[in-house]
Every structure is written in structure tokens, then in C-alpha cells.
Enzyme design. Structure first.
Site, PDB file in Angstrom:
ATOM      1  N   GLU A   1       0.816  -1.218   0.000  1.00 58.21           N
ATOM      2  CA  GLU A   1       0.000   0.000   0.000  1.00 58.21           C
ATOM      3  C   GLU A   1       0.853   1.273   0.000  1.00 58.21           C
ATOM      4  O   GLU A   1       0.380   2.345   0.380  1.00 58.21           O
ATOM      5  CB  GLU A   1      -0.948   0.011   1.201  1.00 58.21           C
ATOM      6  CG  GLU A   1      -1.977  -1.086   1.206  1.00 58.21           C
ATOM      7  CD  GLU A   1      -2.986  -0.994   0.070  1.00 58.21           C
ATOM      8  OE1 GLU A   1      -2.874  -0.086  -0.777  1.00 58.21           O
ATOM      9  OE2 GLU A   1      -3.898  -1.850   0.042  1.00 58.21           O
TER      10      GLU A   1
ATOM     11  N   HIS B   1     -12.479  -3.427   2.714  1.00 59.02           N
ATOM     12  CA  HIS B   1     -11.039  -3.458   2.986  1.00 59.02           C
ATOM     13  C   HIS B   1     -10.742  -3.198   4.463  1.00 59.02           C
ATOM     14  O   HIS B   1     -10.283  -4.091   5.156  1.00 59.02           O
ATOM     15  CB  HIS B   1     -10.351  -2.420   2.089  1.00 59.02           C
ATOM     16  CG  HIS B   1      -8.878  -2.529   2.027  1.00 59.02           C
ATOM     17  ND1 HIS B   1      -8.130  -2.195   0.920  1.00 59.02           N
ATOM     18  CD2 HIS B   1      -7.964  -2.917   2.952  1.00 59.02           C
ATOM     19  CE1 HIS B   1      -6.849  -2.391   1.147  1.00 59.02           C
ATOM     20  NE2 HIS B   1      -6.723  -2.823   2.387  1.00 59.02           N
TER      21      HIS B   1
END
Length: 216
Positions: free
Chosen positions: A77, A159
Site C-alpha cells: 500500500e 477493505h
């Protein structure tokens, strides 16, 4: 930043990651943590168990994602972290977690509304849920930046959650608060639809939180 200061910053990233695992805020190796110093970002590596991390394992990257030092690849990420730092110069730390109740709301694509005055700690009258995009993509990064407009935390559809702060410790504290609020909201919904505080009251609370506690 001296070598000692950098080593301490790396350790603070590790300490936040260990907290995620120890408290269940983000189980196993899920989630990620970063801290920024100027134009450099120090972020947890991809696929390394948090208890095994040493300061040298924290990956140093530029804001454009170039790896400056580290023997492991950065968190998947990294684009989301770098995009947020690029948009929010005041941010010094970011915590991304897959905490249980925040994720429950995220899979339903639900914002956290003004059911409790503490929602204002994230900077506004609600905590938004960003649209879904595949993890580790520029698209997800853009969605997160948009959902964080005038906010310090948001949910990520299907998520989890992400929180930002002036330091990595501030971001971690906020991530815990988001999870607490998420749990309270989920439980309130089991009994009915909670009445929401009016916008004017939430604006007042946002301003009070700006002045709350010790500064500097």
C-alpha cells in the site's frame, strides 16, 4: 535528521505495527504503518511478520515511491501512503488497519455518521467510506485521498480503515478510536437507527478537538 533520530523513527514505526498485532487492530501481517520525515517515508515492508522487524527492515522510500534503502520491498500500500502524504503536508504518520468493526462497516460501504460526538475527532461530521478499488493500486490511493478531504480518517470499502496524524503515534491512537466508534455504531444499529447530532453541533465539536489537549 541524525542517524540516531532516524533509528528512533524506524523503531516507532515498528512499535505501532506491533501494537496493531498485539491489540487485534490488524491481525497477523495485515495493515501497514509509515512515518514521514521531510521528503522521506519510512514504511513497514511487505510480507514480514511484525515481531521479526528490526529498524533496518523498515523501508525508506521517496514520496514518488522510489526505494531509497531497505532489503525488502515496501508495503503493497505504499502508493496510498505516498499519495496521502503528498496531499496532506501536515501528516507525519499513517496507520492502515483491517480492524474488525471498521471492516464490517466498510464491506457494507457505510459511512460512520454523527451518532456520537467523538466522530468529530476524525475532523468532520462523519467518517466517510471510500469506494472500493484493488489493494495496492493508484486507484485505491486516489479514493483514500478524496475520502480524507478535511478528515483524518476514513474507511475503505471491502477493505478496512486508514488514519493519519501529526505523528505515527497520533495516527495509531486515531485508528483505535475509529475502531471503537465502529464497534459502538454497529451495536447501536442492532437496536435501531440512532438519532444523529446536527451539523452545527458536530462543527462545534470539530473546533473543540482542534484545541483539545496539549499542543506542541
Amino acid at each position: 535528521m541524525t542517524a540516531a533520530d532516524e533509528a528512533w523513527l524506524r523503531q516507532r514505526v515498528i512499535d505501532a505495527a506491533l501494537d496493531l498485532a498485539a491489540t487485534g487492530l490488524s491481525p497477523q501481517m495485515s495493515g501497514n504503518v509509515s512515518a514521514r520525515e521531510g521528503a522521506r517515508v519510512f514504511i513497514t515492508p511487505s510480507g514480514v511478520a511484525y515481531p521479526d522487524l528490526l529498524p533496518a527492515d523498515i523501508v525508506e522510500i521517496a514520496l514518488d515511491g522510489r526505494v531509497l534503502s531497505g532489503r525488502f520491498p515496501p508495503s503493497s500500500e505504499w502508493q496510498m501512503h505516498c499519495a496521502i502524504y503528498g496531499a496532506r503536508p501536515e501528516a507525519g504518520g499513517i496507520v492502515h488497519a483491517h480492524s474488525d468493526f471498521a471492516t464490517v462497516l466498510a464491506v457494507l460501504k457505510r459511512d460512520i455518521p454523527a451518532f456520537h460526538y467523538m466522530v468529530a475527532v476524525a475532523g468532520g461530521k462523519d467518517i466517510r467510506c471510500a469506494p472500493y478499488a484493488t489493494f495496492g493500486t493508484a486507484e485505491l490511493a486516489a479514493h483514500a485521498v478524496a475520502a480524507l478531504t478535511d478528515r483524518r480518517a476514513c474507511l475503505l470499502a471491502h477493505h478496512g480503515q486508514i488514519a493519519i496524524g501529526a505523528s505515527v503515534e497520533d495516527a495509531l491512537h486515531l485508528a483505535h478510536e475509529v475502531e471503537t466508534l465502529s464497534a459502538q455504531y454497529c451495536r447501536a444499529l442492532q437496536l435501531g437507527q440512532p438519532e444523529l447530532l446536527p451539523d452545527a453541533e458536530m462543527a462545534l465539536n470539530v473546533e473543540k478537538f482542534r484545541r483539545y489537549g496539549r499542543k506542541g
